[in-house]
Scaffold this active site. Structure first.
Site, PDB file in Angstrom:
ATOM      1  N   PRO A 183       4.563  -5.424  -0.529  1.00  0.00           N
ATOM      2  CA  PRO A 183       4.560  -4.275  -1.434  1.00  0.00           C
ATOM      3  C   PRO A 183       4.379  -4.702  -2.881  1.00  0.00           C
ATOM      4  CG  PRO A 183       6.812  -4.842  -0.848  1.00  0.00           C
ATOM      5  CD  PRO A 183       5.928  -5.782  -0.077  1.00  0.00           C
ATOM      6  N   ARG A 242      -5.604   2.428 -16.089  1.00  0.00           N
ATOM      7  CA  ARG A 242      -5.607   3.217 -14.858  1.00  0.00           C
ATOM      8  C   ARG A 242      -6.242   4.603 -15.001  1.00  0.00           C
ATOM      9  NH1 ARG A 242      -1.914   4.712 -12.154  1.00  0.00           N
ATOM     10  NH2 ARG A 242      -2.814   4.201 -10.156  1.00  0.00           N
ATOM     11  N   CYS A 283     -13.096   2.648 -29.245  1.00  0.00           N
ATOM     12  CA  CYS A 283     -14.371   3.340 -29.422  1.00  0.00           C
ATOM     13  C   CYS A 283     -15.095   3.504 -28.090  1.00  0.00           C
ATOM     14  CB  CYS A 283     -15.224   2.596 -30.431  1.00  0.00           C
ATOM     15  SG  CYS A 283     -14.372   2.450 -32.000  1.00  0.00           S
ATOM     16  N   GLY A 306       0.751  -1.243   0.000  1.00  0.00           N
ATOM     17  CA  GLY A 306       0.000   0.000   0.000  1.00  0.00           C
ATOM     18  C   GLY A 306       0.783   1.295   0.000  1.00  0.00           C
TER      19      GLY A 306
HETATM   20  C1  LIG Z   1      -2.941  -5.388  -3.914  1.00  0.00           C
HETATM   21  C2  LIG Z   1      -2.462  -5.927  -2.632  1.00  0.00           C
HETATM   22  C3  LIG Z   1      -1.188  -5.594  -2.163  1.00  0.00           C
HETATM   23  C4  LIG Z   1      -0.256  -4.665  -2.877  1.00  0.00           C
HETATM   24  O1  LIG Z   1      -0.677  -3.339  -2.840  1.00  0.00           O
HETATM   25  P1  LIG Z   1       0.282  -2.172  -3.387  1.00  0.00           P
HETATM   26  O2  LIG Z   1      -0.497  -0.946  -3.162  1.00  0.00           O
HETATM   27  O3  LIG Z   1       0.539  -2.453  -4.816  1.00  0.00           O
HETATM   28  O4  LIG Z   1       1.517  -2.219  -2.567  1.00  0.00           O
HETATM   29  C5  LIG Z   1      -0.767  -6.188  -0.994  1.00  0.00           C
HETATM   30  N1  LIG Z   1      -1.556  -7.054  -0.304  1.00  0.00           N
HETATM   31  C6  LIG Z   1      -2.788  -7.386  -0.725  1.00  0.00           C
HETATM   32  C7  LIG Z   1      -3.592  -8.348   0.051  1.00  0.00           C
HETATM   33  C8  LIG Z   1      -3.291  -6.830  -1.899  1.00  0.00           C
HETATM   34  O5  LIG Z   1      -4.514  -7.164  -2.307  1.00  0.00           O
END
Ligand SMILES: *Cc1c(COP(=O)(O)O)cnc(C)c1O
Length: 425
Positions: free
Chosen positions: A276, A314, A346, A239
């Site tokens: 990560p 995205r 499209c 995250g």
């Molecule tokens: C998507 C996800 C991550 C990775 O998130 P990032 O924001 O890319 O670091 C880690 N753990 C779980 C359970 C996820 O679903």
């Protein structure tokens, strides 16, 4: 920090002239820099040296075999969310005991495959999933190590669609229900209660939400241990954000993140895991595209390029901002005008950037859509019968195609005619 730079006026990926790759593979294509992937992994791992966690790269961010293998060689484990990702990790040579299986909807078949592979542990997200996993494991005479994914109801202040730790999100088990579910898990034959998991969202740019979540996690671990549960593992999720805009403040550094982990959990004698994704591969990749046409309409300027929303979703999905760099630096010297960079698909939602200040770019000019290494190629599709975009990995002065562009024939051959349409009589 990344390894895409202008050299002699031309954008290079590490030591490779991006035009050279474009000439070899055609456009559009993704290009990843090994040096950036490795650097981000190392910086992250070094920040946590004292806590000695298992770093499980979240494969869903970029699951190319070459990317997984690059990280596996540095010692990374993997966080997977499907049997497909599990198989990708195993195929790339990741040791099963470094694989953690997350995700809100694992099927029994997926659980069985993961148990048979001998993965480290499962992050379980609901009471029925707990029962299903216990049944599958007991049926195979195995015990599945489980962590419950706890939803701490913390708002990570990120985009609505990548927030996962608020009460209204589909993920995890409500904090207050955790003790009851750990009680159930402890009584189920096929399970070994082993840890606690949280993942509150993605692209998080401040530490305060992590601090709150890890504080709650600490309190829970202490309470569970007091009830007799042998909690040895804490999985803190991923995250941590990456910068997408040049004028944006840098997200927190991994060493600051490590400090709050240390403060919240450092004295609990836990085996930590971190997951990560974006942080490792986000700015290690670019999407290279070519200008097809310039189209001024009603005072607006559309730049029509050969990459589209099916190649990079995205902007459409998350209103994401990606910087756009001309491959030839001299273009930047010209006057700028607000430009909508759009693809050939499209759909009105098919854009890579809107109202972006860009110089005049002639037909045939190459552009790089920056910070496209995570949640880029993995989300690509074939809408409008556009073949999947190829992926290229650079290392120093070399590059290799790590996913070739399928042909139109490959794409059509995925379909089958039913018997009543296939006879020629
Ligand atoms: C998507 C996800 C991550 C990775 O998130 P990032 O924001 O890319 O670091 C880690 N753990 C779980 C359970 C996820 O679903």
């Amino acid at each position: 920090m990344h390894h895409f730079r202008y050299r002699n006026g031309i954008l290079h990926a590490e030591d490779v002239d991006v035009r050279e790759i474009a000439a070899a593979v055609g456009t559009p294509f993704y290009c990843y820099a090994t040096a950036t992937i490795e650097r981000h992994y190392r910086v992250f791992a070094e920040a946590f040296t004292e806590l000695d966690p298992l770093i499980c790269y979240s494969i869903k961010a970029n699951s190319n075999q070459a990317v997984i293998a690059t990280l596996a060689r540095l010692g990374a484990g993997m966080d997977v969310v499907s049997e497909g990702e599990l198989r990708r990790a195993l195929a790339a040579g990741v040791a099963p005991d470094k694989i953690i299986f997350s995700g809100v909807g694992k099927t029994r078949a997926e659980m069985a495959a993961a148990l048979d592979a001998g993965i480290l542990s499962f992050n379980v997200e609901s009471e029925p999933e707990l029962h299903a996993l216990a049944e599958v494991a007991a049926g195979r005479n195995r015990r599945a190590r489980v962590s419950l994914r706890i939803n701490p109801d913390v708002d990570p202040h990120t985009h609505e669609k990548i927030s996962t730790g608020r009460a209204e999100d589909k993920f995890g088990i409500p904090y207050d229900e955790a003790p009851r579910l750990y009680g159930i898990a402890a009584g189920l034959e096929g399970l070994e209660v082993w840890g606690v998991h949280m993942h509150i969202g993605s692209q998080i740019s401040e530490l305060a939400p992590f601090e709150r979540a890890f504080g709650l996690m600490r309190a829970l671990i202490v309470a569970l241990r007091a009830e007799g549960h042998d909690i040895r593992h804490a999985d803190l999720g991923g995250g941590l954000g990456v910068p997408y805009r040049k004028d944006e403040p840098d997200p927190p550094h991994p060493s600051d993140y490590a400090r709050i982990v240390e403060q919240a959990l450092g004295d609990l004698d836990l085996q930590l895991a971190l997951e990560p994704g974006r942080l490792i591969t986000g700015n290690a990749g670019i999407l290279v595209t070519r200008v097809l046409y310039n189209k001024p309409v009603d005072g607006k300027h559309f730049l029509i390029v050969d990459a589209a929303m099916n190649d990079l979703m995205r902007p459409t999905l998350y209103d994401a901002h990606h910087e756009i760099w001309p491959i030839a630096e001299e273009a930047n010297a010209g006057p700028m005008r607000p430009t909508d960079v759009v693809g050939p698909v499209c759909e009105t939602g098919d854009y890579l950037a809107r109202g972006r200040l860009l110089p005049a770019l002639p037909e045939g000019a190459l552009l790089a859509v920056m910070t496209a290494g995570a949640y880029g190629a993995v989300q690509s599709g074939t809408y409008n019968s556009r073949p999947l975009v190829p992926e290229v990995l650079v290392r120093g002065g070399k590059f290799a195609v790590v996913r070739p562009r399928p042909s139109h024939e490959d794409l059509i051959a995925l379909d089958r005619l039913p018997p009543w349409l296939s006879s020629r009589g």
